[in-house]
Write a protein that holds these residues in place. Structure first.
Motif, PDB file in Angstrom:
ATOM      1  N   UNK A 165      54.497  41.982  18.783  1.00  0.00           N
ATOM      2  CA  UNK A 165      53.725  43.031  19.513  1.00  0.00           C
ATOM      3  C   UNK A 165      54.124  43.140  20.842  1.00  0.00           C
ATOM      4  N   UNK A 166      53.528  44.102  21.704  1.00  0.00           N
ATOM      5  CA  UNK A 166      53.954  43.900  23.206  1.00  0.00           C
ATOM      6  C   UNK A 166      52.973  43.139  23.797  1.00  0.00           C
ATOM      7  N   UNK A 167      53.474  42.367  24.549  1.00  0.00           N
ATOM      8  CA  UNK A 167      52.749  41.284  25.276  1.00  0.00           C
ATOM      9  C   UNK A 167      51.988  41.942  26.484  1.00  0.00           C
ATOM     10  N   UNK A 168      50.838  41.418  26.527  1.00  0.00           N
ATOM     11  CA  UNK A 168      50.000  42.038  27.908  1.00  0.00           C
ATOM     12  C   UNK A 168      49.860  41.382  29.017  1.00  0.00           C
ATOM     13  N   UNK A 169      50.322  39.987  29.003  1.00  0.00           N
ATOM     14  CA  UNK A 169      50.197  39.230  30.144  1.00  0.00           C
ATOM     15  C   UNK A 169      48.832  39.188  30.716  1.00  0.00           C
ATOM     16  N   UNK A 170      48.955  38.526  31.890  1.00  0.00           N
ATOM     17  CA  UNK A 170      47.475  38.784  32.631  1.00  0.00           C
ATOM     18  C   UNK A 170      47.155  40.030  33.165  1.00  0.00           C
ATOM     19  N   UNK A 171      45.878  40.454  32.833  1.00  0.00           N
ATOM     20  CA  UNK A 171      45.693  42.079  33.148  1.00  0.00           C
ATOM     21  C   UNK A 171      44.302  41.914  33.529  1.00  0.00           C
ATOM     22  N   UNK A 172      43.804  43.151  33.959  1.00  0.00           N
ATOM     23  CA  UNK A 172      42.173  43.048  34.370  1.00  0.00           C
ATOM     24  C   UNK A 172      41.281  42.668  33.338  1.00  0.00           C
ATOM     25  N   UNK A 173      41.469  42.721  31.989  1.00  0.00           N
ATOM     26  CA  UNK A 173      40.714  42.415  30.857  1.00  0.00           C
ATOM     27  C   UNK A 173      40.510  41.090  30.710  1.00  0.00           C
ATOM     28  N   UNK A 174      41.513  40.484  31.336  1.00  0.00           N
ATOM     29  CA  UNK A 174      41.326  38.830  30.783  1.00  0.00           C
ATOM     30  C   UNK A 174      41.399  37.826  32.154  1.00  0.00           C
ATOM     31  N   UNK A 175      41.752  38.421  33.319  1.00  0.00           N
ATOM     32  CA  UNK A 175      41.491  37.653  34.426  1.00  0.00           C
ATOM     33  C   UNK A 175      41.399  38.525  35.640  1.00  0.00           C
ATOM     34  N   UNK A 176      40.971  37.760  36.819  1.00  0.00           N
ATOM     35  CA  UNK A 176      41.003  38.415  37.902  1.00  0.00           C
ATOM     36  C   UNK A 176      41.767  37.741  39.079  1.00  0.00           C
ATOM     37  N   UNK A 177      42.156  38.359  39.947  1.00  0.00           N
ATOM     38  CA  UNK A 177      42.885  37.790  41.106  1.00  0.00           C
ATOM     39  C   UNK A 177      41.801  37.946  42.547  1.00  0.00           C
ATOM     40  N   UNK A 178      41.966  36.794  43.022  1.00  0.00           N
ATOM     41  CA  UNK A 178      41.062  36.703  44.214  1.00  0.00           C
ATOM     42  C   UNK A 178      41.703  35.587  45.200  1.00  0.00           C
ATOM     43  N   UNK A 179      40.983  35.525  46.167  1.00  0.00           N
ATOM     44  CA  UNK A 179      41.400  34.295  47.161  1.00  0.00           C
ATOM     45  C   UNK A 179      40.650  33.071  46.545  1.00  0.00           C
ATOM     46  N   UNK A 180      41.163  32.118  46.812  1.00  0.00           N
ATOM     47  CA  UNK A 180      40.627  30.746  46.240  1.00  0.00           C
ATOM     48  C   UNK A 180      40.436  29.809  47.349  1.00  0.00           C
ATOM     49  N   UNK A 181      39.449  28.798  47.276  1.00  0.00           N
ATOM     50  CA  UNK A 181      39.129  27.680  48.018  1.00  0.00           C
ATOM     51  C   UNK A 181      39.007  26.609  47.309  1.00  0.00           C
ATOM     52  N   UNK A 182      39.080  25.518  47.846  1.00  0.00           N
ATOM     53  CA  UNK A 182      38.990  24.066  47.002  1.00  0.00           C
ATOM     54  C   UNK A 182      37.685  23.601  47.470  1.00  0.00           C
ATOM     55  N   UNK A 183      36.745  23.361  46.541  1.00  0.00           N
ATOM     56  CA  UNK A 183      35.539  22.661  46.734  1.00  0.00           C
ATOM     57  C   UNK A 183      35.832  21.414  46.316  1.00  0.00           C
ATOM     58  N   UNK A 184      35.313  20.342  47.382  1.00  0.00           N
ATOM     59  CA  UNK A 184      35.796  18.970  47.409  1.00  0.00           C
ATOM     60  C   UNK A 184      35.215  18.491  46.301  1.00  0.00           C
ATOM     61  N   UNK A 185      34.060  18.693  45.806  1.00  0.00           N
ATOM     62  CA  UNK A 185      33.459  17.901  44.587  1.00  0.00           C
ATOM     63  C   UNK A 185      34.214  17.936  43.288  1.00  0.00           C
ATOM     64  N   UNK A 186      35.238  19.143  43.386  1.00  0.00           N
ATOM     65  CA  UNK A 186      36.220  19.178  42.298  1.00  0.00           C
ATOM     66  C   UNK A 186      37.449  18.579  42.539  1.00  0.00           C
TER      67      UNK A 186
END
Lengths: 307, 317
Positions: B242-263
């Motif tokens: 099959x043709x791979x779809x990779x990461x795309x809007x149907x399975x992930x989102x792209x956004x800024x990230x931050x680190x919460x210290x409790x994690x």
């Protein structure tokens, strides 16, 4: 079979420009040596090595590097102490603030335009994660670096300041930061940055120190563990001692030149052999072997054995 | 920190040639090998942060003419000043080279998704999903086991059908290599090397034990691995592609990230499991739920049971 544990030491695969090298020289261990360190760029002395598993192009072989030391600077007899450590980025905190949409997220802001040009590419979004921030006390008259104190950058994004209405006051506006990739300012979150539960954040009493506006800092990557190499340049070792024991030697009976050769039959050392006698009685007093400062090339081994 | 010690003989740098360089250091470089390591630690999971659009700003120009609604432009016009940006000119800044690992200006989220490479592998055959009801033709080319019109990850409408595309009337158990597809687009590319939708299977006939099957490219399989398949209905005798779809809007989102210290150091979401099962028995759902308002802990539940609750203590510590 997987055992549920994992190793935490990996061969570093840095670019040579991510490191800087400092050298200290002393003539002997009884001397303090030079007062200042000599700095070299990592890209000048470190060379990457190709991974033989990749036969189609260059791929770095993790961990192993060639250290190229210029003989002109490292040939004196003595002890050279070489420290290879991550490169330092000198920066100034432009501002300290919070995000507009998440006021609990605190951080420090850098103006990328004030950063050295060769480091600016590292200030891309989340390009500084894992970097260490150390602080300088510019008011100190000596030893400006604040000891035993550092923070780790946990995220960084491009931001721009904007006037945001505060929720606690009527009509009061304050500068907060919004993400904007077109901006030249970078918002870095640091760890630790949370107040302990015993001293909550009210009045900033328990809030860990992140820095102040205008404070100078040092940003350093953590791509590899610093190492120190001590190189002792010596005149003799087991090899040169072996010349004296096992290599060819000659003694000119005419002029008393005693020659020691190396294993390539090249002249290594030459001595004058002579006897000191009492000038009145002619009684031999001393037999002397004296190192010659000028080499008599006529005593080349090839010349001698072809006589 | 590790300290390495090396002793270098200066004699190796000195020339002993019978010429003017005798006794001088002629070597240009001293070479050493160093090994650098990195101690790593996983920071743990990050928290997505949504982007907030900037407030709408008054454009500097509209229709290549100064927009006086913009305060700055208005001020400049009043002072008799004119700049190119007031007439719609833009900067000639050259954007940096595109790098999928970096967010840069003038790039949209879809620029960071990578897809389109063929993915192949081995699996067990799926022919049982394509069995007809005909006694004499268990498998028949063109038989549509399923059809569905759907939208793929790119938002394109696909007229998907699951069918056998070749050969004509394969006979069990001695099957030709059978090509069949699952929800591939019903067009002339179906079952060919050019099929880019759905999933394509190629099932090879059951070989003798230890017989090697050569997979060729006729069915669009570019992976030329060979496999050995024992005579077993559940054996791995099918190649999937099959043709791979990779990461795309149907399975992930792209956004800024931050680190919460409790994690910090926590690499997965904490999972909450319930060790207390409250059996209400035959109590009505309208029973006085106010009784629960006085409960502040598990121990209260145990003491306050009064035959109102049955606590399953099997998993309680």
């Amino acid at each position: 079979m997987a055992s549920g544990t994992y190793g935490t030491v990996r061969p570093a695969d840095i670019q040579p420009s991510d490191a800087e090298i400092f050298v200290h020289y002393t003539t002997s261990r009884s001397s303090a040596g030079e007062a200042a360190l000599t700095k070299y760029k990592g890209e000048d002395l470190l060379v990457k090595i190709a991974n033989p598993n990749n036969t189609t192009g260059f791929e770095i072989f993790g961990g192993l590097y060639t250290l190229k030391l210029p003989a002109a600077n490292f040939s004196k007899k003595g002890i050279y102490t070489i420290v290879i450590k991550p490169i330092e980025i000198r920066a100034k905190i432009a501002d300290c603030g919070v995000l507009s949409t998440l006021p609990d997220v605190k951080g420090i802001i850098f103006d990328v335009n004030t950063i050295d040009v060769k480091f600016r590419e590292k200030f891309i979004n989340n390009g500084l994660i894992g970097y260490r921030v150390e602080y300088l006390d510019t008011n100190a008259t000596s030893d400006t670096k604040i000891s035993n104190f550092f923070r780790i950058i946990t995220s960084n994004n491009k931001v721009e300041g904007t006037n945001t209405q505060m929720t606690t006051s009527n009509g009061q506006l304050a500068i907060r930061y919004l993400f904007n990739d077109a901006s030249a300012n970078v918002f870095c979150t640091l760890s630790p940055s949370s107040a302990p539960t015993s001293r909550p954040n009210t009045g900033n009493n328990g809030f860990p120190y992140l820095g102040t506006m205008g404070q100078n800092v040092i940003i350093t990557n953590t791509f590899f563990n610093p190492i120190m190499i001590e190189i002792e340049m010596v005149d003799h070792d087991i090899e040169t001692l072996a010349y004296g024991l096992f290599a060819n030697q000659s003694k000119s009976l005419e002029d008393g030149v005693y020659t020691i050769y190396n294993f390539s039959d090249q002249i290594y050392k030459q001595y004058n052999l002579y006897e000191i006698k009492d000038k009145f009685t002619g009684k031999p007093l001393f037999e002397v072997r004296q190192l010659r400062t000028s080499i008599d090339v006529s005593k080349e081994f090839n010349n001698i054995k072809n006589v | 920190m590790e300290i390495l010690k090396r002793k270098i003989l200066r004699e190796t740098l000195i020339s002993r040639e019978n010429d003017v360089s005798y006794g001088t250091i002629t070597a240009a470089t001293i070479y050493l090998k160093v090994f650098l390591t990195q101690d790593i630690d996983d920071m743990g999971m990050y928290t997505d942060m949504e982007y907030v659009n900037r407030p709408w700003e008054t454009p500097a120009s509209i229709g290549n003419k100064p927009n006086l609604a913009n305060n700055l432009v208005n001020e400049l016009v009043n002072k008799g000043l004119n700049f190119p940006f007031m007439s719609g000119a833009t900067t000639t800044e050259v954007p940096p080279p595109f790098n999928k690992d970096l967010r840069t200006v003038n790039r949209v989220v879809s620029d960071f998704y990578t897809y389109g490479m063929q993915v192949t592998g081995f699996t067990n055959n799926k022919l049982n999903e394509y069995v007809t009801t005909l006694r004499n033709q268990k498998y028949r080319k063109g038989y549509i086991a399923k059809s569905e019109v759907y939208t793929n990850f790119l938002g394109v409408n696909i007229n998907g059908i699951s069918t056998i595309t070749s050969p004509n009337n394969p006979v069990f158990p001695k099957l030709f290599p059978v090509v069949y597809t699952k929800l591939g687009n019903n067009d002339n590319k179906l079952g060919t090397v050019y099929q880019t939708t759905g999933i394509k299977y190629v099932t090879y006939p059951s070989p003798s034990v230890n017989e090697t099957i050569n997979i060729d490219t006729a069915y669009g399989i570019t992976d030329l691995r060979n496999f050995i398949s024992p005579t077993n209905p559940d054996s791995v005798d099918t190649v999937i592609s099959y043709i791979g779809e990779g990461f795309n809007p149907t399975n992930t989102t792209l956004s800024a990230i931050t680190k919460e210290e409790l994690y910090f150091g926590i690499v997965s979401e904490p999972e909450v499991t319930s060790d207390v099962f409250i059996d209400r028995g035959s109590s009505s759902v309208m029973d006085k739920h106010l009784r629960l308002s006085e409960i502040v802990g598990v121990q209260h539940l145990v003491r306050y049971g009064n035959k109102f609750y049955n606590i399953n203590e099997n998993n309680l510590e």
